[in-house]
Design a protein around this motif. Sequence first.
Motif, PDB file in Angstrom:
ATOM      1  N   THR A   5     -53.629  14.395  10.196  1.00  0.00           N
ATOM      2  CA  THR A   5     -53.723  14.990   8.872  1.00  0.00           C
ATOM      3  C   THR A   5     -53.127  16.395   8.814  1.00  0.00           C
ATOM      4  OG1 THR A   5     -55.742  13.734   8.407  1.00  0.00           O
ATOM      5  CG2 THR A   5     -55.281  15.634   7.004  1.00  0.00           C
ATOM      6  N   TYR A   6     -53.314  17.172   9.877  1.00  0.00           N
ATOM      7  CA  TYR A   6     -52.932  18.581   9.894  1.00  0.00           C
ATOM      8  C   TYR A   6     -51.703  18.847  10.745  1.00  0.00           C
ATOM      9  CZ  TYR A   6     -57.389  19.883   7.764  1.00  0.00           C
ATOM     10  OH  TYR A   6     -58.458  20.043   6.913  1.00  0.00           O
ATOM     11  N   ALA A  41     -45.119  28.484  17.638  1.00  0.00           N
ATOM     12  CA  ALA A  41     -44.686  27.095  17.697  1.00  0.00           C
ATOM     13  C   ALA A  41     -45.555  26.244  16.791  1.00  0.00           C
ATOM     14  CB  ALA A  41     -44.743  26.561  19.127  1.00  0.00           C
ATOM     15  N   SER A  42     -45.034  25.098  16.358  1.00  0.00           N
ATOM     16  CA  SER A  42     -45.799  24.181  15.530  1.00  0.00           C
ATOM     17  C   SER A  42     -45.368  22.751  15.802  1.00  0.00           C
ATOM     18  CB  SER A  42     -45.639  24.509  14.037  1.00  0.00           C
ATOM     19  OG  SER A  42     -44.303  24.330  13.615  1.00  0.00           O
ATOM     20  N   ILE A  43     -46.232  21.815  15.418  1.00  0.00           N
ATOM     21  CA  ILE A  43     -45.939  20.395  15.557  1.00  0.00           C
ATOM     22  C   ILE A  43     -46.508  19.682  14.343  1.00  0.00           C
ATOM     23  CG2 ILE A  43     -47.999  20.044  16.987  1.00  0.00           C
ATOM     24  CD1 ILE A  43     -46.370  17.828  18.446  1.00  0.00           C
ATOM     25  N   THR A  44     -45.695  18.864  13.700  1.00  0.00           N
ATOM     26  CA  THR A  44     -46.119  18.214  12.464  1.00  0.00           C
ATOM     27  C   THR A  44     -47.009  17.015  12.735  1.00  0.00           C
ATOM     28  OG1 THR A  44     -44.183  16.755  12.318  1.00  0.00           O
ATOM     29  CG2 THR A  44     -43.999  18.955  11.342  1.00  0.00           C
ATOM     30  N   ARG A  45     -47.727  16.602  11.715  1.00  0.00           N
ATOM     31  CA  ARG A  45     -48.720  15.540  11.868  1.00  0.00           C
ATOM     32  C   ARG A  45     -48.121  14.151  11.890  1.00  0.00           C
ATOM     33  NH1 ARG A  45     -48.744  17.522   6.709  1.00  0.00           N
ATOM     34  NH2 ARG A  45     -48.522  16.016   4.994  1.00  0.00           N
ATOM     35  N   ARG A  46     -46.951  13.959  11.300  1.00  0.00           N
ATOM     36  CA  ARG A  46     -46.379  12.622  11.140  1.00  0.00           C
ATOM     37  C   ARG A  46     -45.582  12.173  12.351  1.00  0.00           C
ATOM     38  NH1 ARG A  46     -46.566  11.175   5.664  1.00  0.00           N
ATOM     39  NH2 ARG A  46     -48.440  12.187   4.833  1.00  0.00           N
ATOM     40  N   TYR A  47     -44.521  12.866  12.662  1.00  0.00           N
ATOM     41  CA  TYR A  47     -43.627  12.465  13.728  1.00  0.00           C
ATOM     42  C   TYR A  47     -43.628  13.418  14.915  1.00  0.00           C
ATOM     43  CZ  TYR A  47     -41.871   9.293  10.165  1.00  0.00           C
ATOM     44  OH  TYR A  47     -41.761   8.324   9.206  1.00  0.00           O
ATOM     45  N   GLY A  48     -44.485  14.404  14.879  1.00  0.00           N
ATOM     46  CA  GLY A  48     -44.549  15.346  15.978  1.00  0.00           C
ATOM     47  C   GLY A  48     -43.313  16.210  16.086  1.00  0.00           C
ATOM     48  N   ILE A  49     -42.717  16.559  14.949  1.00  0.00           N
ATOM     49  CA  ILE A  49     -41.557  17.437  14.951  1.00  0.00           C
ATOM     50  C   ILE A  49     -42.003  18.842  15.332  1.00  0.00           C
ATOM     51  CG2 ILE A  49     -39.700  18.423  13.565  1.00  0.00           C
ATOM     52  CD1 ILE A  49     -39.861  15.888  11.827  1.00  0.00           C
ATOM     53  N   VAL A  50     -41.315  19.427  16.276  1.00  0.00           N
ATOM     54  CA  VAL A  50     -41.715  20.732  16.789  1.00  0.00           C
ATOM     55  C   VAL A  50     -40.745  21.815  16.348  1.00  0.00           C
ATOM     56  CG1 VAL A  50     -42.874  19.721  18.774  1.00  0.00           C
ATOM     57  CG2 VAL A  50     -40.483  20.392  18.965  1.00  0.00           C
ATOM     58  N   LYS A  51     -41.272  23.017  16.201  1.00  0.00           N
ATOM     59  CA  LYS A  51     -40.488  24.196  15.893  1.00  0.00           C
ATOM     60  C   LYS A  51     -40.959  25.338  16.782  1.00  0.00           C
ATOM     61  CE  LYS A  51     -39.574  23.129  11.017  1.00  0.00           C
ATOM     62  NZ  LYS A  51     -39.714  23.617   9.621  1.00  0.00           N
ATOM     63  N   TYR A  52     -40.034  26.232  17.108  1.00  0.00           N
ATOM     64  CA  TYR A  52     -40.350  27.351  17.965  1.00  0.00           C
ATOM     65  C   TYR A  52     -39.749  28.641  17.423  1.00  0.00           C
ATOM     66  CZ  TYR A  52     -41.490  23.773  21.423  1.00  0.00           C
ATOM     67  OH  TYR A  52     -42.036  22.693  22.079  1.00  0.00           O
ATOM     68  N   ALA A  53     -40.439  29.733  17.683  1.00  0.00           N
ATOM     69  CA  ALA A  53     -39.858  31.030  17.426  1.00  0.00           C
ATOM     70  C   ALA A  53     -38.702  31.249  18.394  1.00  0.00           C
ATOM     71  CB  ALA A  53     -40.900  32.134  17.594  1.00  0.00           C
ATOM     72  N   GLU A  54     -37.684  31.977  17.954  1.00  0.00           N
ATOM     73  CA  GLU A  54     -36.522  32.219  18.800  1.00  0.00           C
ATOM     74  C   GLU A  54     -36.902  32.888  20.113  1.00  0.00           C
ATOM     75  OE1 GLU A  54     -33.304  31.431  18.644  1.00  0.00           O
ATOM     76  OE2 GLU A  54     -33.662  30.217  16.856  1.00  0.00           O
ATOM     77  N   THR A  63     -43.526  25.089  25.318  1.00  0.00           N
ATOM     78  CA  THR A  63     -43.537  23.727  24.812  1.00  0.00           C
ATOM     79  C   THR A  63     -44.881  23.439  24.161  1.00  0.00           C
ATOM     80  OG1 THR A  63     -42.043  22.978  26.577  1.00  0.00           O
ATOM     81  CG2 THR A  63     -43.247  21.287  25.346  1.00  0.00           C
ATOM     82  N   ILE A  64     -44.845  23.011  22.914  1.00  0.00           N
ATOM     83  CA  ILE A  64     -46.066  22.633  22.212  1.00  0.00           C
ATOM     84  C   ILE A  64     -46.224  21.114  22.296  1.00  0.00           C
ATOM     85  CG2 ILE A  64     -44.925  22.437  19.965  1.00  0.00           C
ATOM     86  CD1 ILE A  64     -47.515  23.508  18.690  1.00  0.00           C
ATOM     87  N   SER A  65     -47.446  20.662  22.484  1.00  0.00           N
ATOM     88  CA  SER A  65     -47.719  19.236  22.569  1.00  0.00           C
ATOM     89  C   SER A  65     -49.142  18.968  22.119  1.00  0.00           C
ATOM     90  CB  SER A  65     -47.492  18.710  23.988  1.00  0.00           C
ATOM     91  OG  SER A  65     -48.370  19.332  24.908  1.00  0.00           O
ATOM     92  N   TYR A 102     -53.132  23.500   9.648  1.00  0.00           N
ATOM     93  CA  TYR A 102     -52.720  23.747   8.274  1.00  0.00           C
ATOM     94  C   TYR A 102     -52.526  22.439   7.527  1.00  0.00           C
ATOM     95  CZ  TYR A 102     -49.862  25.225   4.310  1.00  0.00           C
ATOM     96  OH  TYR A 102     -49.365  25.442   3.051  1.00  0.00           O
ATOM     97  N   LEU A 103     -53.131  22.349   6.361  1.00  0.00           N
ATOM     98  CA  LEU A 103     -53.027  21.158   5.528  1.00  0.00           C
ATOM     99  C   LEU A 103     -52.314  21.435   4.217  1.00  0.00           C
ATOM    100  CD1 LEU A 103     -53.811  18.168   5.109  1.00  0.00           C
ATOM    101  CD2 LEU A 103     -55.972  18.968   4.150  1.00  0.00           C
ATOM    102  N   GLY A 104     -52.394  22.651   3.741  1.00  0.00           N
ATOM    103  CA  GLY A 104     -51.895  23.014   2.420  1.00  0.00           C
ATOM    104  C   GLY A 104     -53.054  23.375   1.519  1.00  0.00           C
TER     105      GLY A 104
END
Length: 116
Positions: free
Chosen positions: A31-32, A49-62, A69-71, A99-101
């Motif tokens: 959900t989050y 760093a972050s990871i999305t709830r659906r497909y586990g898409i990750v983002k990182y600060a430069e 690595t976030i997991s 975070y949900l919104g």
Amino acid sequence: QVQLVESGGGLVQAGDSLRLSCAASGLTFNTYTMGWFRQGPGKEREFVASITRRYGIVKYAESVKGRFTISRDKAQNTLFLQMNNLEPEDTAVYYCRGYLGTGDYWGQGTQVTVSS
């Protein structure tokens, strides 16, 4: 009732590694979107760093790309941050965020100190 509890911080030397954990309750990773933020001495809180709830898409600060690595472990409902080749600039309190919104939840943080 949502609770996020970070652990795994400590004092290490430059070049060492740490793995932070965030145990979540009252919240599911399905959900989050989950993320890690940090706040160093005299600095504002910043995204790591972050990871999305659906497909586990990750983002990182430069500043941490190629080193962190976030997991997640959905079965254990635990978020991780593997931190390699730590630098003194990484010294900060690290916070787990869900975070949900319509909701925004934070842990209390875990201290990471990297000596030269």
